[in-house]
Design a protein around this motif. Structure first.
Motif, PDB file in Angstrom:
ATOM      1  N   THR A  81     -65.956  28.072  37.931  1.00 53.54           N
ATOM      2  CA  THR A  81     -66.620  28.479  39.168  1.00 53.54           C
ATOM      3  C   THR A  81     -67.936  27.717  39.355  1.00 53.54           C
ATOM      4  O   THR A  81     -68.418  27.047  38.441  1.00 53.54           O
ATOM      5  CB  THR A  81     -66.927  29.985  39.150  1.00 53.54           C
ATOM      6  OG1 THR A  81     -67.834  30.237  38.076  1.00 53.54           O
ATOM      7  CG2 THR A  81     -65.665  30.805  38.965  1.00 53.54           C
ATOM      8  N   LYS A 120     -68.695  32.538  42.857  1.00 54.00           N
ATOM      9  CA  LYS A 120     -67.516  32.754  42.013  1.00 54.00           C
ATOM     10  C   LYS A 120     -66.301  31.948  42.478  1.00 54.00           C
ATOM     11  O   LYS A 120     -65.190  32.161  42.005  1.00 54.00           O
ATOM     12  CB  LYS A 120     -67.174  34.248  41.945  1.00 54.00           C
ATOM     13  CG  LYS A 120     -68.318  35.085  41.406  1.00 54.00           C
ATOM     14  CD  LYS A 120     -67.847  36.206  40.524  1.00 54.00           C
ATOM     15  CE  LYS A 120     -68.998  37.112  40.112  1.00 54.00           C
ATOM     16  NZ  LYS A 120     -69.664  36.666  38.896  1.00 54.00           N
ATOM     17  N   LYS A 178     -63.996  28.632  42.649  1.00 52.51           N
ATOM     18  CA  LYS A 178     -63.766  27.489  41.772  1.00 52.51           C
ATOM     19  C   LYS A 178     -64.225  26.213  42.456  1.00 52.51           C
ATOM     20  O   LYS A 178     -64.066  26.057  43.678  1.00 52.51           O
ATOM     21  CB  LYS A 178     -62.282  27.374  41.436  1.00 52.51           C
ATOM     22  CG  LYS A 178     -61.843  28.514  40.546  1.00 52.51           C
ATOM     23  CD  LYS A 178     -60.875  28.065  39.478  1.00 52.51           C
ATOM     24  CE  LYS A 178     -60.734  29.164  38.445  1.00 52.51           C
ATOM     25  NZ  LYS A 178     -59.379  29.352  37.982  1.00 52.51           N
TER      26      LYS A 178
END
Lengths: 264, 292
Positions: A98, A143, A145
């Motif tokens: 992330t 959060k 990716k």
């Protein structure tokens, strides 16, 4: 601050493909300097940066950083003073992790990496503030990716990662070349902002000659592994792309016409 | 399928899940195809068999197996990072060497039986859970391993490990010694594999020098089945998918046995499962092309 003494890098030494990529280069850079590096393909620009970063072992010469000889220090050890952004946006980040995890990895550069929590609450807040500075809305996507980000967003993130622990040396290897013009402009603006720090010395390779003159405090031109032009101050302010071209032709004895260099 | 067959499959699945988590670390987290597994699994079983048959503590046997397995993984990693041998070949070399090592550990015998030795699966013969002692032990162990691994992968070191598999260039630029993270990763991976081998030896009451053959494929099958059925993110779910994938794999095998598949065909079926799972991407696009 950075001292390069008689630096030489030869590829495929002793074979018929032998190529002297960097030839006996002497350079000194001070803190706060923003140096743009130009030159045709195979001029040795990237090789020079890779030698500084520790990617390549040098064949001859010495590299000093703040008086310390770092010539033979492995890449990961000198990384504590060096921030890097690559041309390929996928090289600067871990795609399957992330945004906040990537930032945490960069943020713990000079800290021990043991069994401490990977991200602390306080750090997450700090990352959010830093990301907000980019103006890309990434502060709300901690959060997500990194693989989900566009090339420009990744380069912006990589820039942030490269400077989140203030480096002594920031190496930018055509970091806007793979981006569309609008995004490239944004990332360049961001680069200027982040490189303002007077403790950092920035080296930026570019193929855009106008950009090389517009940005920064000093411009270096390379050809066949040598530095053939090194201008700063008043001389640089008066320099134009046309003059730069004629200087190049005079000093290298060749024309830039067939090269990838942008004459804008 | 009988209740006993299902119970046995679940127990085995949970025990092999420890091995599958090890394979997950090398194949997925580190992005390194590590074939040491076939050898380190037996190494763990051999170490545990020797300790348990000598009357040693069965839990100590697991820890010892983990330590020896880690050592094997470290050797594989060093062959790669220090001597420049390809990761795949490094693993094969260590796997091969371990065959001899394992025989030595077992005192030259090709198998050791543990009929009356202490085992983590027969610690409580009486009491409330006596009937399901094996299942409960297996659940407890996998819970501990799972929790440990989940927490570890969220530490600074865990982050470094995961990033190494993603992008080594970025990792070194962030001041991380990628050779060290690879070493730690392969050591941890093979440690888990060996611990799983130690548990299987105790569960089956014997260790055999040939019991590791194809182990890496079974581990990979579990990982892939888990990914296909239970998804790949976030991390917690991903790890859970490996464990459930391992159980599901064992259930599939048990089901095939119940249909009359001879035990000798197990490896063939495992290989086919992995081949089909790995080629699903290519098959899918071929089917789509046909439709157009």
């Amino acid at each position: 601050m950075i001292q390069i003494v008689e630096l030489t890098k030869i590829f495929d030494k002793g074979t018929i493909n032998e190529k002297v990529a960097v030839a006996n280069v002497n350079l000194t850079f001070a803190a706060g300097e923003f140096v743009t590096i130009i030159g045709g393909n195979g001029a040795g620009k990237s090789t020079l940066l890779n030698c500084l970063a520790g990617n390549y072992a040098v064949d001859k010469g010495i590299i000093r950083l703040d008086g310390k000889d770092i010539t033979n220090l492995p890449e990961y050890k000198r990384a504590r003073w060096i921030g890097r952004v690559f041309q390929d946006p996928s090289l600067g980040t871990a795609y399957d992790m992330t945004i906040e995890e990537n930032l945490a990895i960069a943020y713990h550069k000079n800290k021990s990496r043991g069994l401490q929590p990977g991200i602390r609450k306080k750090e997450r807040q700090f990352f959010r503030e830093k990301l907000a500075m980019l103006g890309l809305g990434l502060e709300n996507r901690l959060k997500d990716k990194v693989g989900l980000l566009s090339g420009g967003q990744r380069q912006a993130l990589t820039l942030l990662m490269a400077t989140i622990v203030t480096p002594r040396l920031l190496l930018l290897d055509e970091h806007t070349a793979a981006l569309d013009p609008v995004t490239a402009k944004k990332v360049l603006q961001l680069t200027r902002k982040l490189a303002e720090n007077k403790e950092i010395c920035t080296l930026m390779i570019t193929h855009n000659m106008q950009e090389a003159l517009d940005i920064g405090t000093r411009t270096i031109m390379m050809h066949n592994g040598r530095v053939i032009l090194d201008i700063s101050g008043e001389e640089r302010e008066k320099m134009t792309v046309e003059k730069l071209m004629s200087q190049f032709e005079r000093k290298s004895g060749s024309s830039l016409a067939n090269d990838r260099m942008l004459l804008l | 399928m009988t209740y006993l067959a299902i119970l046995g499959a679940v127990e085995l699945g949970l025990i092999y899940a420890v091995m599958a988590l090890g394979v997950f670390i090398s194949f997925r987290t580190l992005n390194t195809p590590d074939l040491t597994v076939d050898g380190s699994f037996v190494l763990g079983a051999a170490v545990a068999a020797v300790i348990c048959s000598g009357g040693g503590n069965p839990f100590a046997a697991l820890l010892a197996a983990f330590a020896f397995g880690s050592l094997a993984g470290a050797v594989t990693s060093l062959l790669h990072t220090k001597l420049g041998i390809q990761p795949l070949l490094s693993g094969i070399l260590v796997m091969l060497a371990l065959y001899s090592v394992n025989l030595r550990v077992m005192g030259g015998a090709p198998n050791i039986h543990l009929m009356n030795s202490p085992s983590i699966f027969n610690l409580w013969q009486a009491g409330l859970f006596a009937g399901n002692a094996k299942l409960i032990t297996a659940i407890l162990v996998i819970l501990i391993v799972f929790l440990f691994l989940y927490l570890f992968l969220q530490t600074r070191l865990g982050f470094a490990l995961r990033a190494t598999g993603d992008n080594e260039i970025m990792v070194r630029a962030a001041g991380i010694n990628s050779n060290a993270t690879k070493l730690i990763g392969l050591a941890l991976s093979n440690g888990l594999v060996a611990a799983s081998g130690a548990m299987i030896a105790q569960y089956q009451s014997y260790a055999d020098v040939g019991m590791g053959m194809g182990m890496v494929v079974m581990g990979l099958a579990s990982v892939i089945i888990g990914e296909v059925v239970f998804g790949v993110k976030p991390l917690l779910r991903r790890l859970l998918a490996v464990v459930l994938g391992s159980v599901l794999y064992r259930l599939i095998i048990a089901f095939a046995f119940s249909l009359g598949m001879p035990a000798t065909d197990l490896k063939l079926v495992s290989a086919v499962i992995v081949a089909v799972a790995l080629s699903s991407g290519a098959l899918k696009s071929a089917v789509l092309k046909q439709k157009q």
